[in-house]
Motif scaffolding. Sequence first.
Motif, PDB file in Angstrom:
ATOM      1  N   LEU A  44       0.813  -1.212   0.000  1.00  0.00           N
ATOM      2  CA  LEU A  44       0.000   0.000   0.000  1.00  0.00           C
ATOM      3  C   LEU A  44       0.847   1.264   0.000  1.00  0.00           C
ATOM      4  CD1 LEU A  44      -2.841  -0.839   2.553  1.00  0.00           C
ATOM      5  CD2 LEU A  44      -2.926  -0.952   0.060  1.00  0.00           C
ATOM      6  N   ARG A  45       0.455   2.177  -0.864  1.00  0.00           N
ATOM      7  CA  ARG A  45       0.987   3.541  -0.815  1.00  0.00           C
ATOM      8  C   ARG A  45      -0.035   4.387  -0.061  1.00  0.00           C
ATOM      9  NH1 ARG A  45       0.946   5.812  -6.363  1.00  0.00           N
ATOM     10  NH2 ARG A  45       2.791   4.524  -6.702  1.00  0.00           N
ATOM     11  N   LEU A  46       0.408   5.033   1.003  1.00  0.00           N
ATOM     12  CA  LEU A  46      -0.476   5.868   1.812  1.00  0.00           C
ATOM     13  C   LEU A  46      -0.196   7.333   1.504  1.00  0.00           C
ATOM     14  CD1 LEU A  46      -0.278   3.940   5.206  1.00  0.00           C
ATOM     15  CD2 LEU A  46      -1.892   3.634   3.319  1.00  0.00           C
ATOM     16  N   VAL A  47      -1.259   8.051   1.137  1.00  0.00           N
ATOM     17  CA  VAL A  47      -1.143   9.448   0.726  1.00  0.00           C
ATOM     18  C   VAL A  47      -2.229  10.270   1.418  1.00  0.00           C
ATOM     19  CG1 VAL A  47      -0.285   8.731  -1.545  1.00  0.00           C
ATOM     20  CG2 VAL A  47      -2.709   9.252  -1.256  1.00  0.00           C
ATOM     21  N   LYS A  48      -2.123  11.581   1.299  1.00  0.00           N
ATOM     22  CA  LYS A  48      -3.174  12.447   1.849  1.00  0.00           C
ATOM     23  C   LYS A  48      -4.374  12.513   0.905  1.00  0.00           C
ATOM     24  CE  LYS A  48      -0.027  15.326   4.550  1.00  0.00           C
ATOM     25  NZ  LYS A  48       0.405  16.691   4.910  1.00  0.00           N
ATOM     26  N   GLY A  49      -4.129  12.660  -0.394  1.00  0.00           N
ATOM     27  CA  GLY A  49      -5.213  12.779  -1.376  1.00  0.00           C
ATOM     28  C   GLY A  49      -5.199  14.148  -2.022  1.00  0.00           C
ATOM     29  N   ALA A  50      -5.498  14.189  -3.327  1.00  0.00           N
ATOM     30  CA  ALA A  50      -5.318  15.444  -4.068  1.00  0.00           C
ATOM     31  C   ALA A  50      -6.517  15.852  -4.912  1.00  0.00           C
ATOM     32  CB  ALA A  50      -4.088  15.329  -4.969  1.00  0.00           C
ATOM     33  N   TYR A  51      -7.664  15.202  -4.727  1.00  0.00           N
ATOM     34  CA  TYR A  51      -8.846  15.568  -5.504  1.00  0.00           C
ATOM     35  C   TYR A  51      -9.777  16.436  -4.660  1.00  0.00           C
ATOM     36  CZ  TYR A  51      -7.434  12.094  -8.967  1.00  0.00           C
ATOM     37  OH  TYR A  51      -6.729  11.394  -9.916  1.00  0.00           O
ATOM     38  N   LYS A  52     -10.585  17.234  -5.324  1.00  0.00           N
ATOM     39  CA  LYS A  52     -11.567  18.062  -4.620  1.00  0.00           C
ATOM     40  C   LYS A  52     -12.727  17.168  -4.195  1.00  0.00           C
ATOM     41  CE  LYS A  52     -14.467  22.195  -5.109  1.00  0.00           C
ATOM     42  NZ  LYS A  52     -14.086  22.680  -3.762  1.00  0.00           N
ATOM     43  N   GLU A  53     -12.978  17.097  -2.897  1.00  0.00           N
ATOM     44  CA  GLU A  53     -14.003  16.203  -2.372  1.00  0.00           C
ATOM     45  C   GLU A  53     -14.958  16.951  -1.445  1.00  0.00           C
ATOM     46  OE1 GLU A  53     -14.417  13.302  -3.434  1.00  0.00           O
ATOM     47  OE2 GLU A  53     -12.489  12.477  -4.089  1.00  0.00           O
ATOM     48  N   SER A  54     -16.152  16.433  -1.348  1.00  0.00           N
ATOM     49  CA  SER A  54     -17.167  16.990  -0.462  1.00  0.00           C
ATOM     50  C   SER A  54     -16.857  16.660   0.995  1.00  0.00           C
ATOM     51  CB  SER A  54     -18.531  16.408  -0.838  1.00  0.00           C
ATOM     52  OG  SER A  54     -19.461  16.577   0.203  1.00  0.00           O
ATOM     53  N   GLY A  55     -17.286  17.542   1.884  1.00  0.00           N
ATOM     54  CA  GLY A  55     -17.157  17.283   3.310  1.00  0.00           C
ATOM     55  C   GLY A  55     -17.960  16.079   3.760  1.00  0.00           C
TER      56      GLY A  55
END
Length: 305
Positions: A181-192
């Motif tokens: 697994l690669r663990l990342v923060k995330g870079a897409y615009k997402e809803s709350g």
Amino acid sequence: MEAISKNFFLYLSNNKMLDRMAKRFGTRFGADKIVGGETFPQAIPLIKQLNEEGLVVTVDHLGEFVDCESESRDRAGECIRSIQQIAAHQLQSEVSLKLTSLGLDISHELVMENMELILKEAEKHGITVTIDMEDSSRCGATLDIYKALKKDYPNLGTVVQSYLYRSDQDLDDLNEYDPYLRLVKGAYKESGKVAFPEKKLVDDNLKHLIRKNLLNGNYTAIASHDDAIVAYTKQLVKEHDIPNDRFEFQMLYGMRTQMQADLLKEGYKVRVYMPYGEDWYGYFMRRLAERPANIAFAMKGIFSK
């Protein structure tokens, strides 16, 4: 102000007109500093140089959201050719890919067919393939495909994003698959509704996921440029006597190069994520959205031409 800047660049990342203009003008305007080239042969000397410095690599042929079957097959063919060239040039590199480039949005049968062709070729050469994670609407389908393929292809990894609420449960569900697994923060615009709205919560969850996956005994790639995340990981593995061959740090090509060198000197494995291809625009915009400092980096690239 930072949130406004992030949303602005995420909005631009989906602008099709600007994407077409970007393809016309190529990887100038700073993108050539963080993209390995528009073709894999252009990336080869860069990969060799990184390998000589002690860094390993994962390459990603840029492109996503393909809605044409023939294009998805072409992209699968490009992945296969990159695997063959990695082997032919004896490069220390893995391959990363996005399922929407291989037909995820077209049909399950198509994306599975393309993935099996890629994985069979990678298996022949002992090369690991990692399925990148995309936006939250495709997360479930991506993980389902990973699980379906992992039992036959141990050389397969995937990604978990800490900004999604679901990721802790996803980690539990993946544990039985001996996941890479690669663990990342995330870079897409997402809803709350699906993602943590505050940076601190995203950071805290990433630390939680790193700890959980490492203590589960699974190979973990910590993909972050964040000093605090790197320091946390180093302290964690020291406290629990986790050997260096059970994890690695991953960073983007062209960014935090001094940190990469420092980690190498300290004896850690460092992998550089090197994208290449004509569809670099969306990737570049998301990198600008992630860190305001990258904007100055890009502007420097524009005016140094």
